[in-house]
Design a protein around this motif. Structure first.
Motif, PDB file in Angstrom:
ATOM      1  N   GLU A   1      86.478 151.543 -19.452  1.00 20.80           N
ATOM      2  CA  GLU A   1      85.039 151.232 -19.545  1.00 20.80           C
ATOM      3  C   GLU A   1      84.313 152.133 -20.532  1.00 20.80           C
ATOM      4  N   TRP A   2      84.891 153.294 -20.846  1.00 18.28           N
ATOM      5  CA  TRP A   2      84.227 154.199 -21.787  1.00 18.28           C
ATOM      6  C   TRP A   2      84.059 153.542 -23.154  1.00 18.28           C
ATOM      7  N   ALA A   3      85.049 152.811 -23.604  1.00 17.93           N
ATOM      8  CA  ALA A   3      84.938 152.116 -24.889  1.00 17.93           C
ATOM      9  C   ALA A   3      83.853 151.053 -24.821  1.00 17.93           C
ATOM     10  N   GLU A   4      83.779 150.361 -23.698  1.00 18.00           N
ATOM     11  CA  GLU A   4      82.745 149.337 -23.530  1.00 18.00           C
ATOM     12  C   GLU A   4      81.363 149.969 -23.474  1.00 18.00           C
ATOM     13  N   GLU A   5      81.254 151.129 -22.808  1.00 17.83           N
ATOM     14  CA  GLU A   5      79.970 151.821 -22.709  1.00 17.83           C
ATOM     15  C   GLU A   5      79.502 152.271 -24.092  1.00 17.83           C
ATOM     16  N   PHE A   6      80.444 152.740 -24.918  1.00 15.20           N
ATOM     17  CA  PHE A   6      80.067 153.115 -26.285  1.00 15.20           C
ATOM     18  C   PHE A   6      79.476 151.924 -27.030  1.00 15.20           C
ATOM     19  N   GLU A   7      80.119 150.767 -26.935  1.00 23.74           N
ATOM     20  CA  GLU A   7      79.643 149.588 -27.660  1.00 23.74           C
ATOM     21  C   GLU A   7      78.239 149.193 -27.207  1.00 23.74           C
ATOM     22  N   ARG A   8      77.996 149.275 -25.896  1.00 26.10           N
ATOM     23  CA  ARG A   8      76.656 148.928 -25.397  1.00 26.10           C
ATOM     24  C   ARG A   8      75.611 149.908 -25.925  1.00 26.10           C
TER      25      ARG A   8
ATOM     26  N   GLU B   1      67.213 151.765 -40.678  1.00 23.59           N
ATOM     27  CA  GLU B   1      67.838 151.758 -42.003  1.00 23.59           C
ATOM     28  C   GLU B   1      68.418 153.108 -42.404  1.00 23.59           C
ATOM     29  N   GLY B   2      68.069 154.166 -41.694  1.00 21.07           N
ATOM     30  CA  GLY B   2      68.606 155.488 -42.019  1.00 21.07           C
ATOM     31  C   GLY B   2      70.044 155.673 -41.581  1.00 21.07           C
ATOM     32  N   LEU B   3      70.561 154.750 -40.768  1.00 19.23           N
ATOM     33  CA  LEU B   3      71.912 154.893 -40.232  1.00 19.23           C
ATOM     34  C   LEU B   3      72.943 154.400 -41.241  1.00 19.23           C
ATOM     35  N   VAL B   4      73.991 155.222 -41.465  1.00 17.64           N
ATOM     36  CA  VAL B   4      75.102 154.859 -42.347  1.00 17.64           C
ATOM     37  C   VAL B   4      76.300 154.369 -41.543  1.00 17.64           C
ATOM     38  N   ALA B   5      76.621 155.065 -40.459  1.00 19.42           N
ATOM     39  CA  ALA B   5      77.782 154.719 -39.634  1.00 19.42           C
ATOM     40  C   ALA B   5      77.594 155.296 -38.245  1.00 19.42           C
ATOM     41  N   LEU B   6      78.384 154.772 -37.301  1.00 19.29           N
ATOM     42  CA  LEU B   6      78.292 155.201 -35.910  1.00 19.29           C
ATOM     43  C   LEU B   6      79.705 155.239 -35.342  1.00 19.29           C
ATOM     44  N   TYR B   7      80.129 156.402 -34.847  1.00 14.58           N
ATOM     45  CA  TYR B   7      81.502 156.570 -34.383  1.00 14.58           C
ATOM     46  C   TYR B   7      81.544 157.025 -32.924  1.00 14.58           C
ATOM     47  N   HIS B   8      82.513 156.506 -32.199  1.00 11.53           N
ATOM     48  CA  HIS B   8      82.840 157.014 -30.865  1.00 11.53           C
ATOM     49  C   HIS B   8      83.829 158.152 -31.069  1.00 11.53           C
ATOM     50  N   VAL B   9      83.482 159.360 -30.642  1.00  6.95           N
ATOM     51  CA  VAL B   9      84.340 160.520 -30.844  1.00  6.95           C
ATOM     52  C   VAL B   9      84.556 161.224 -29.511  1.00  6.95           C
ATOM     53  N   GLY B  10      85.228 162.348 -29.552  1.00  2.01           N
ATOM     54  CA  GLY B  10      85.476 163.095 -28.327  1.00  2.01           C
ATOM     55  C   GLY B  10      86.576 162.475 -27.483  1.00  2.01           C
TER      56      GLY B  10
ATOM     57  N   ALA C   1      75.887 151.808 -28.590  1.00  3.70           N
ATOM     58  CA  ALA C   1      75.807 151.741 -30.051  1.00  3.70           C
ATOM     59  C   ALA C   1      74.790 150.708 -30.508  1.00  3.70           C
ATOM     60  N   GLU C   2      74.736 149.596 -29.805  1.00  7.54           N
ATOM     61  CA  GLU C   2      73.774 148.552 -30.176  1.00  7.54           C
ATOM     62  C   GLU C   2      72.342 149.068 -30.087  1.00  7.54           C
ATOM     63  N   LYS C   3      72.041 149.842 -29.047  1.00  3.03           N
ATOM     64  CA  LYS C   3      70.694 150.414 -28.898  1.00  3.03           C
ATOM     65  C   LYS C   3      70.423 151.465 -29.965  1.00  3.03           C
ATOM     66  N   LEU C   4      71.448 152.255 -30.280  1.00  2.42           N
ATOM     67  CA  LEU C   4      71.265 153.333 -31.247  1.00  2.42           C
ATOM     68  C   LEU C   4      71.052 152.798 -32.655  1.00  2.42           C
ATOM     69  N   ARG C   5      71.714 151.721 -32.986  1.00  5.64           N
ATOM     70  CA  ARG C   5      71.512 151.134 -34.321  1.00  5.64           C
ATOM     71  C   ARG C   5      70.050 150.733 -34.512  1.00  5.64           C
ATOM     72  N   ALA C   6      69.479 150.198 -33.474  1.00  2.00           N
ATOM     73  CA  ALA C   6      68.062 149.820 -33.553  1.00  2.00           C
ATOM     74  C   ALA C   6      67.175 151.065 -33.643  1.00  2.00           C
ATOM     75  N   ALA C   7      67.533 152.119 -32.918  1.00  2.00           N
ATOM     76  CA  ALA C   7      66.716 153.338 -32.913  1.00  2.00           C
ATOM     77  C   ALA C   7      66.740 154.047 -34.263  1.00  2.00           C
ATOM     78  N   PHE C   8      67.903 154.101 -34.907  1.00  2.00           N
ATOM     79  CA  PHE C   8      68.003 154.794 -36.192  1.00  2.00           C
ATOM     80  C   PHE C   8      67.535 153.923 -37.354  1.00  2.00           C
TER      81      PHE C   8
END
Length: 407
Positions: free
Chosen positions: A13-20, A31-40, A22-29
């Protein structure tokens, strides 16, 4: 109250939680966003971890992170500035018992971005290391259940050593990506977690395949190759055949200048970069059993009988059977050499010119692709029939030859 240290087994579920998220974060950042990675650790399948989703947003400039702070606050993120790492913007959700944390870097900060991604990818490539790391974290969580500093200090040495190896692998893959067809054997060795890297830098890569101890060398020039051979100790097997695979004519000359070469075999390196190939239904396939292994050991002359027996036991040689008047007939075989290349292709003389060679190789290409591997092979340069078959199947040929050199 400080943060409690809880380490749990990996959860898909951690991978699924990241995807959910990420969608919110793309909207928050925006046009300033270049990329978004799941790390750790939660980004590594199978790795035990604290149930915190680590996310690495890359922005055009660090001011884009500051501009996004109000939108991130609406999502529940608290901004804590650099928080110990210069050039970072750190945000957490959930306070001391956080559920998500953001490590935001500007695109120009390639060092920090690369460090996070290299460690994640290293753990993905090395399940044995991930298992050790997970066991260590569980042990430390039990010893320091309410002491996050003690927990972090306990894993610091392991993380630093793993990060060192991770950055070395990342440097190797970066160099090898400059000529994918010529270096595919080396890059696939690294990606499989099968490489002992002796050197990786901007002027070349020198490695040994762990199981076979076959060494592989790539360098910018003959001079660079000579320097690597001089300063890198080699882990050569005692009393066994010793090989270096030289990539390009300059590297070949450097090997001759350093060693007494007993024999060499020039080869074309070919790489398949297409889609799975449809089979024609000419053959049925199964892994070599004891009877087939004995036949293969007698018939195939480019591998030692010991290697053939080992490869058959490991399930790395497949046999093709055609329908005959009295049942199935063993007509040929194909497999993987010890260092990982596709090969061992042979159709017995009485069954040639019936399309069985193409069917065997198409089958093996599809097996590689199923496993997420890049199919590649080494074709002895005077084997015109094999060269023509590889061209027909759509392989990409490297722009230089490689040389198998026996020491």
């Amino acid at each position: 109250m400080g943060m409690k240290v809880v380490v749990t087994d990996y959860r898909p579920e951690w991978a699924e939680e990241f995807e959910r998220e990420a969608e919110k974060l793309r909207a928050a950042f925006g046009e300033g966003l270049v990329a978004l990675y799941h790390v750790g650790s939660t980004a590594v399948p199978g790795l035990a971890a604290k149930p915190i989703i680590d996310i690495l947003p890359v922005v055009k400039e660090i001011a884009d992170a500051d501009r996004a702070a109000p939108a991130l606050a609406e999502l529940g993120y608290e901004g804590l500035g650099e928080y110990g790492i210069p050039g970072r913007r750190y945000f957490r959700k959930g306070g001391d018992n956080r559920t998500h944390q953001l490590h935001v870097f500007a695109a120009e900060n390639k060092g920090e971005i690369g460090r996070h991604l290299a460690f994640r990818d290293y753990m993905r490539r090395h399940p044995d290391e991930a298992e050790k790391y997970g066991a260590l974290k569980k042990k430390l969580a039990a010893a320091f259940p309410e002491d996050i500093d003690g927990y972090c200090d306990g894993k610091d040495a392991f993380v630093k050593e793993a990060e060192k190896r991770a950055l070395q692998e990342s440097a190797a893959l970066r160099y090898l990506s400059e000529n994918p067809a010529l270096f595919v054997d080396m890059s696939e060795c690294v990606k499989r977690g099968a490489a002992e890297i002796l050197y990786a830098g901007e002027d070349g890569v020198f490695l040994a395949e762990k199981s076979s101890l076959i060494h592989m060398l790539a360098a910018d020039s003959e001079e660079a190759a000579r320097a690597l051979l001089e300063r890198c100790p080699m882990n050569l097997p005692e009393g066994e055949r010793k090989f270096i695979v030289a990539h390009g004519e300059g590297v070949r000359r450097a090997v001759y200048s350093r060693f007494s070469v007993r024999a060499e075999t020039p080869c074309y390196q070919v790489m398949y970069a297409g889609s799975p190939l449809p089979l024609k239904g000419l053959l049925h396939f199964r892994r070599a059993g004891r009877e087939e292994a004995e036949i293969i050991g007698r018939e195939y002359k480019l591998e030692s009988p010991e290697n053939i027996e080992k490869l058959c036991k490991e399930g790395k040689i497949w046999c093709g059977f055609a329908a005959g008047e009295e049942g199935e007939v063993f007509v040929g075989f194909i497999g993987r050499h010890p260092e990982g290349s596709m090969g061992l292709l042979q159709v017995f003389p009485e069954y040639r010119r019936r399309g069985y060679g193409e069917e065997l190789e198409s089958f093996m290409i599809d097996k590689f692709l199923e496993e997420g591997l890049v199919p590649y092979a080494h074709i002895i340069d005077d084997n015109r029939k094999s060269v023509n078959l590889q061209k027909k199947l759509g392989y990409v040929f490297a722009d230089e030859k490689i040389f198998w050199m026996a020491l």
